[in-house]
Structures are given as C-alpha cells and as structure tokens.
Design a protein around this motif. Structure first.
Motif, PDB file in Angstrom:
ATOM      1  N   ARG A   1       0.768  -1.218   0.546  1.00 31.75           N
ATOM      2  CA  ARG A   1       0.164   0.052  -0.196  1.00 31.75           C
ATOM      3  C   ARG A   1       0.834   1.108   0.197  1.00 31.75           C
ATOM      4  N   SER A   2       2.246   0.751   0.093  1.00 28.01           N
ATOM      5  CA  SER A   2       2.822   2.711   0.265  1.00 28.01           C
ATOM      6  C   SER A   2       3.132   2.897  -1.097  1.00 28.01           C
ATOM      7  N   ASN A   3       3.574   2.077  -2.197  1.00 28.08           N
ATOM      8  CA  ASN A   3       3.941   2.397  -3.373  1.00 28.08           C
ATOM      9  C   ASN A   3       4.757   2.931  -3.077  1.00 28.08           C
ATOM     10  N   VAL A   4       6.729   2.353  -2.185  1.00 31.09           N
ATOM     11  CA  VAL A   4       7.248   3.031  -2.231  1.00 31.09           C
ATOM     12  C   VAL A   4       8.288   2.235  -3.396  1.00 31.09           C
ATOM     13  N   THR A   5       9.602   2.494  -3.665  1.00 36.33           N
ATOM     14  CA  THR A   5      10.210   1.405  -4.502  1.00 36.33           C
ATOM     15  C   THR A   5      11.195   0.612  -3.406  1.00 36.33           C
TER      16      THR A   5
ATOM     17  N   GLY B   1      12.788  -0.679   0.460  1.00 31.11           N
ATOM     18  CA  GLY B   1      12.461  -0.598   1.981  1.00 31.11           C
ATOM     19  C   GLY B   1      13.286   0.191   2.796  1.00 31.11           C
ATOM     20  N   ALA B   2      14.333   0.704   2.127  1.00 34.14           N
ATOM     21  CA  ALA B   2      14.596   2.787   3.141  1.00 34.14           C
ATOM     22  C   ALA B   2      13.626   3.631   2.801  1.00 34.14           C
ATOM     23  N   GLU B   3      13.180   3.445   1.423  1.00 26.76           N
ATOM     24  CA  GLU B   3      12.840   4.626   1.462  1.00 26.76           C
ATOM     25  C   GLU B   3      11.177   4.292   2.309  1.00 26.76           C
ATOM     26  N   TRP B   4      10.592   3.381   2.550  1.00 32.08           N
ATOM     27  CA  TRP B   4       9.205   2.961   3.187  1.00 32.08           C
ATOM     28  C   TRP B   4       9.808   3.913   4.637  1.00 32.08           C
ATOM     29  N   ILE B   5      11.062   3.576   4.850  1.00 24.40           N
ATOM     30  CA  ILE B   5      11.268   4.660   6.535  1.00 24.40           C
ATOM     31  C   ILE B   5      11.190   5.850   5.969  1.00 24.40           C
ATOM     32  N   LEU B   6      11.565   6.097   4.938  1.00 21.11           N
ATOM     33  CA  LEU B   6      10.703   7.568   4.793  1.00 21.11           C
ATOM     34  C   LEU B   6       9.220   7.850   4.471  1.00 21.11           C
ATOM     35  N   PHE B   7       8.418   6.993   3.722  1.00 15.78           N
ATOM     36  CA  PHE B   7       7.034   7.200   4.344  1.00 15.78           C
ATOM     37  C   PHE B   7       6.575   6.915   5.528  1.00 15.78           C
TER      38      PHE B   7
END
Length: 612
Positions: free
Chosen positions: A100-104, A106-112
C-alpha cells in the motif's frame, strides 16, 4: 562424473540465461522502476514463481538435506530459524500493508513512515546499511554453497590443466563459485528485475522436473530396501532432549549432532519460535523478498504472490530434499563425504546426486541447482543495487542524474557488490556458520525496531535508528568472542535493541502528525494508533480502523499448520507412509477450506472496498 549429455544440458541452460539477459536489456533500460521493479507490470504468479525459485537456493537445499538426513522428521522445525513461516505472515496481511505504500525500496518506506527530518534520515541510513550488510551475507552464503557443490562434479584434476595458476585445495570451491557467479551477474545486471523473473521461471520449471524425478527414484528404492534409522527419526514430535542416537548405524552423525547444538531441543525450539514470531511480525527484511512484494501491481496481488510462493516452493523442494535424504541413508556407504580427510555432512546433497542420478537427468538437475544459486544470487544482487542506487546515489549525491548515469550506476554498483561478496566468501568456514549468523545474530538486531514501526504511533525515527544500531553492534561483535550457537545470544541482542529503541524514541519529539496520519490512513495497521486514529476520524468520519488482529493471528496459525503439512506430506509419500499421508492431506484440505473463508474472501472484500 559429468558425461557429454549432462554438459550439453548445462551449457544450454547457461546460454538461455545469457539470451534472457540480452533480450530484456532494452526493457530494463527504460527507467529506474523498469530496472529495479520490472515497471510494476509483472503478473503476480510470475513474481510468485520467481520468489519461490529465489528461495529454492542451492546452499539452503544442501542444508535441508543434511538436516533431514541427520534429524529425520524433527528437521521440519529447524528451518523455523529463518523463520520459514514469515511467508505466512506476509500472505495473511503484511504484504498488503507493505504494498500500500507504493514505494521502491525498504529504505524509501522508512521515509514514508518517519518523514525526512533528522530521525527519518538517520533511520534511512541505518536500514540501508543493514540491507547492504544482509545482502552481502546472503551473497557470500550462496557463493560458498555453490563452490562446495560444483567441486564434486568437476574434479580439480581436470580443470587445473587449463588454469594458469595454482589454487590451494581449501580455495577450490571459491574458484568455482567465482566462475558461476559471473553468469548470474550477467543476466541480473543487464536484464534487471524482468531478467531475474524470467530466468527464475525457467529455473523453477527445471527444478520441478528434477524434484519429481528424484522423489520417484527414492520412492522406488524404498520399495526394495529397509531404512535403518534411530528411534524417533520418523516422529516429528520431540521431548525435552533430542534423543537422537546414531550409534551402531552411522556413528559419525552423533558428532554432527553435538556440534550443531540442538540436543536441548525444547529450549532450542522455544527460542526459535519466540525469535521467529517477532521476526515475522517485523516484516520482510530489505532483500529480494521485499523487492518482489513492492514490484507487484497492487496490494491484493502482493498477498496472492506471497501465498503462491509457498504453494509453489515447499512441496517441490521437499520432494527433492526428502528424496536425496532417503537415498543417502539407504546407500550411505557409497557416498564420499570427505574433503581433505575431513568428514563434511554438507556434501550429502552433491555426493548423492553424483551417486544416484542417471545421465541426462544429472545434467538437468545440475542445471537447475546452478540456476537455484544464480536465482538467489541475482535477486539479492538486485536488492543491493536498489539500495545503493536509489537510496544512496540518487538521494544523497546526484538526485538529478541522467538516465545514462543511472544505468551506469546500476551496472557499477552490481559489480562492486559482487566483488565484495566474493571476498567475504573466502572467510566463511561453511554454509551453516554464515546461515546461523544471518538468521540469528544479524536479524536479531532487525526485530525490535521493525515490530514497533508498524504497531506504535509514538515510535519515531530516532528510536528506529538507535534500536537498529544498538542491535547491529553486538551482532557484529559477539561471533568474534564466542563459538556458541548464535540463536542463544539472540535474547541478549533483543534486550539491548529494546533499550536502544525506547531511549531513542523518548530522546526526540514524535514524528510529524500529518506524516503519521498519511501512513496510518494508507497502511491501516492494527496496534497502538489511537491518537492518530482520532485525528483522522475528525477529518474523515467515514474512516474505520483495522479490527482484524484476532482474525489475522488465527489465519497465521492455520497457515503455519498448512505450511508444515506441505513439508511433511512429500516425506510421507517417499517413505510409503500411506496412513500418515492420507491423514496429513485431509488436515491440509480442511486448513485450505477454512482459509478460503477467513482469509481470501476477507482480503478480496477489503480490497474492493478500498478501491471504491
């Protein structure tokens, strides 16, 4: 010894991987997302087969064959070290939350989750370090397993005639590892995620054919031979102690059991289960598994992919594992498990292949197992490239990099990671030692911060950073000073990491409320989110919180039972245990029927509601 037809089959497979890499090169070069994620356009079933293929690795298969040979049906629990049931958590709810986060990455998810303030930047940095460290560990793990495997089938006496330098006997497996690693580098670096997935599908097809053939050979051998094993070998249940005594059967196995450290099996099992549940709730580590989830088209397809990975991997893999284990016990005296005069039980798989597999099928099987190595290697390499390019180079050094520059960085980062992993491989004693460190010590540092990030609104970027760092430092230091099984110091790492997480969290203000509201509204995790839920409710009275904790945990337990049955059914089949086989299949059918109602129907309904 390989025959002409075997060599031809292996060469055809290796040529196929090169063709796939070249064919998909243009597609991979279209954009960063096309290279790292296949443009998020690949079907869920292909990603599922690719994920299954990536987990069907050669080092892991060697390890499982050794475990099954030594511990019999009790070996079905030991892979919970990984833990293998983390795929059930992903299937039931975590893949949906993550996608659901739609990121690229896991590190990008952290910023989300934590925003791009000081705490978020620190968290981003520490997860990139962890991701690259774990990727290097897995690459080195696969590298050493491949070298041990190939050494049996391509005798050094033949190869040395064509090598213009001397290779010490201890480093012959490393030499072979380097050669076959180059093929994996070629198609993964050129073809990106699409090249990896298409090659994985080819590999899975080869491995399925091989697994069925091996199971048939073992099944036929069981029909005319008796299996001489210790009491309790065929019983999956256990007492306080392992009580597995090979005296008078194969005496050397007792030394192996003592060195593994599993004798106090109940204590080992409880630690393993405790660690496994925490690691599963934390979500996937930032490696190829997470990249496949983020590459799916939608959250629903992410759940379907995770479920399909389980169904595709386990029965196929355990037909092979069970087949080779049974053949190795039946004809143990025919196996050569010695290297430089030292008995090495991790050579059971390649020794059994050399002894029992006929010409033609041998080439097919070796092609498949080489592909299994290359599949895992390529997927892990792709994840490492994603972190280096997306989360370090583009984020911190050259955000406006041209398409050609990004392409060069993708190629260059892949080559650097491979070189470092090969160097690390030279310092590893065996497959089990690096596996124990990865799944127990290193992942012990990952658990606390990544459980809290989903379930506690107050947990911030500073808490994440200090929780990860305080766990990673002892995970790196402990192995230097002790030979104890890594799982036994997992609780110590856990307590240190908890202290770091709590102290770090309260050393800084909470994450920006708007960021938390956006995260919670998109992801909808259950847990301690009441203040954020109230704020969202003020703005959107129609918003409803996730009340699915009890249902999700029920489905996780049921899914784990079903997964364990998928492990044990192929073993019963090969051993002609027909009554146990029928009972296991019936229980599996009941589990699947219930999961259809309590899991599949529910997530389809929730997905339809969220899309309307």
């Amino acid at each position: 010894m390989l025959q002409g037809w075997d060599i031809v089959i292996i060469l055809i497979y290796l040529t196929g991987t090169i063709v796939i890499g070249l064919a998909l090169r243009k597609r991979a070069q279209k954009s960063k997302d096309d290279y790292l994620m296949g443009g998020k356009s690949l079907p869920w079933y292909m990603l599922g087969l690719s994920n299954a293929s990536g987990m069907f690795d050669i080092s892991g298969t060697m390890w499982l064959v050794t475990l099954t040979f030594v511990y019999g049906f009790k070996s079905i629990w030991i892979p919970w070290l990984w833990p293998v049931f983390n795929q059930v958590f992903l299937m039931v709810y975590l893949s949906v939350w993550l996608r659901r986060s739609n990121v690229t990455t896991g590190a990008e998810w952290i910023l989300f989750r934590f925003d791009s303030g000081k705490g978020g930047r620190r968290s981003h940095t520490i997860i990139v370090i962890f991701a690259i460290l774990s990727c290097l560990g897995f690459l080195a793990y696969g590298f050493i397993g491949l070298g041990k495997f190939v050494e049996i089938f391509i005798p050094w006496e033949i190869v040395s005639n064509y090598v213009p330098f001397n290779v010490p006997p201890n480093y012959i497996p490393h030499f072979y590892g380097i050669i076959f690693t180059l093929f994996a580098v070629f198609y993964s670096v050129l073809g990106g995620m699409s090249g990896i997935v298409w090659t994985d599908v080819l590999q899975y097809t080869v491995m399925t054919i091989s697994s069925v053939a091996i199971a048939v050979i073992a099944w036929q051998a069981m029909g005319s031979n008796d299996l001489n094993v210790p009491d309790g070998w065929m019983n999956p249940f256990f007492d306080w102690n392992l009580n597995m005594d090979w005296t008078g059967i194969i005496d050397e196995v007792n030394t192996k059991i003592a060195s593994d450290g599993y004798s106090l099996f109940t204590i080992f099992f409880m630690l393993m289960l405790f660690k496994g549940i925490l690691a599963s709730i934390a979500g996937p580590a930032p490696n190829y598994d997470m990249q496949k989830i983020l590459s799916t088209k939608s959250p629903l397809e992410a759940a379907k992919m995770s479920a399909f990975s389980l169904a595709a991997l386990i029965p196929t893999r355990y037909l092979m594992v069970g087949g080779f284990s049974v053949l190795a016990i039946l004809f143990y005296d025919d196996l050569d498990l010695y290297t430089a005069g030292i008995l090495d039980f991790e050579k059971i798989l390649p020794a059994a292949i050399e002894q029992f597999i006929p010409v033609g099928l041998l080439g097919l099987l070796l092609a498949g197992l080489l592909a299994a190595f290359m599949s895992t290697f390529a997927g892990t390499l792709n994840a490492a490239q994603a972190y280096l390019v997306n989360d370090i180079y583009l984020k911190h050094y050259n955000p406006e990099a041209s398409h050609d520059k990004v392409k060069q960085m993708n190629y260059g980062s892949g080559i650097v990671v491979v070189i470092i992993s090969i160097i690390l491989g030279f310092f590893i004693q065996d497959v089990n030692s690096i596996l124990q460190w990865i799944v127990s010590a290193l992942y012990g540092s990952y658990v606390v911060s990544n459980v809290l990030k989903w379930h506690w609104w107050r947990f911030n970027g500073e808490g994440y950073f200090w929780g990860m760092l305080s766990g990673m430092i002892p995970a790196m230091i402990f192995p230097i000073f002790t030979d104890t099984l890594d799982l036994y110091y997992f609780p110590i790492i856990l307590l240190i990491s908890i202290a770091g997480s709590i102290l770090g969290t309260y050393s800084a203000p909470p994450t920006n409320e708007r960021v938390l509201m956006d995260f919670y509204k998109k992801t909808k995790p259950w847990g301690f989110w009441k203040p954020i839920y109230k704020q969202i409710k003020k703005e959107d009275p129609q918003f409803s919180r996730n009340k699915g904790f009890t249902r999700d945990m029920f489905n996780v337990v049921l899914g784990t039972v079903a997964q364990t049955l998928l492990v044990i059914i192929p073993l019963y089949l090969i051993l002609h245990k027909n009554t146990s086989l029928i009972v296991s299949v019936l229980i599996l059918v009941v589990c699947v029927v219930i999961l259809k109602r309590t899991w599949w129907d529910k997530i389809k309904t929730e997905n339809n509601i969220s899309n309307n």
